[in-house]
Enzyme design. Sequence first.
Site: not given
Length: 350
Positions: A118, A211, A214
């Site tokens: 991140k 995967k 969103k």
Amino acid sequence: MAMVERVFSGVQPTGNLHLGNYLGAFVNFVKLQETHNCIYCVVDMHAITQGVDVWGGPAELTRCTREVTAAFIASGVDPKKHIVFNQSQVTGHAELAWIFNCVARMGWLNRMTQFKDKAGKDREAASVGLYDYPVLMAADILVYRATHVPVGEDQKQHLELSRDIAQKFNNDFADSIRGHGFNDGLFFPLPEPVITGPATRVMSLRDGTKKMSKSDSSDNSRINLTDDAETIAAKIRKAKTDPEPLPSEEKGLEGRPEADNLVGIYAGLSGLSKAQVLAEFGGGQFSNFKNALVELCVTKLAPIASEMKRLVANPDHVDSILIDGAERAEAIATETMKAAKDIVGFIRKR
Ligand code: TRP
């Protein structure tokens, strides 16, 4: 305080909930309600650990907190028998996180792969909160002395850190813990991951090796929990496949990620195993299977979308559920914090 088997899990309020969240998390949350006392938390404090450009600002945070709450309930979480609330309402999370900050070691946090992902290249620019995220997560779980935590693969390392923190706290304060009447010396339990269900990993409808996410730029890559029946049907009809018919056995799905994913979705939504799905559809045309999958998805997901819509249209009602849940969560957290403060040696109001 007797140790009860207690489930805790958290979901970040970051918008665009999809089939991956439903099959990977919510279905398990619902199931665990039958056997455990469950606490399901919308982790709004975790949500602000990245830049405001990432989490979208105050109005978006409020909207997403209500949306995740609505998704829990529409999926079958029972906020009366169990507890649903948002993290920031119960101060024990932040308080215990501070004590844990002084138990956890820099070296432990430096190993966290999610922080590295991140934070990206410019680690100096990451917030202190993003670095500390796994310590707050340990506090979330342990302020309720929860024993079981349903999480995806990606959170397993964080859960191990929670165990390490619990164990070091129990060791560092062993005498004090016994002195305060916890005769087995185990003030905090070592929480265990719960990984259940056949289709925990749902992949993109456009690329079976990625995967479902969103943040994928193609909306056709995912089925959003707010999609209506027509949208769901159109996305599945467009979903990538290969030219072969479906195999009759699971082994035949190897090297066919798109077919494997669609069979996994069918299995997850129907509660059947992949083998059972293939026993029914194997050898037949892919289009027949897709028709059945469309019907199953619409039957299972369209009612969730409409219930979510109904709930978010009534924000006062959703807020009242969160407030009621927070009151009951707080009662548990307060007991833990009183004992934790006594164990550490903090003077407190009696
Ligand atoms: N980190 C989790 C995620 O992103 C969310 C989370 C926060 C959580 N606190 C938790 C999950 C405690 C389980 C238990 O998915």
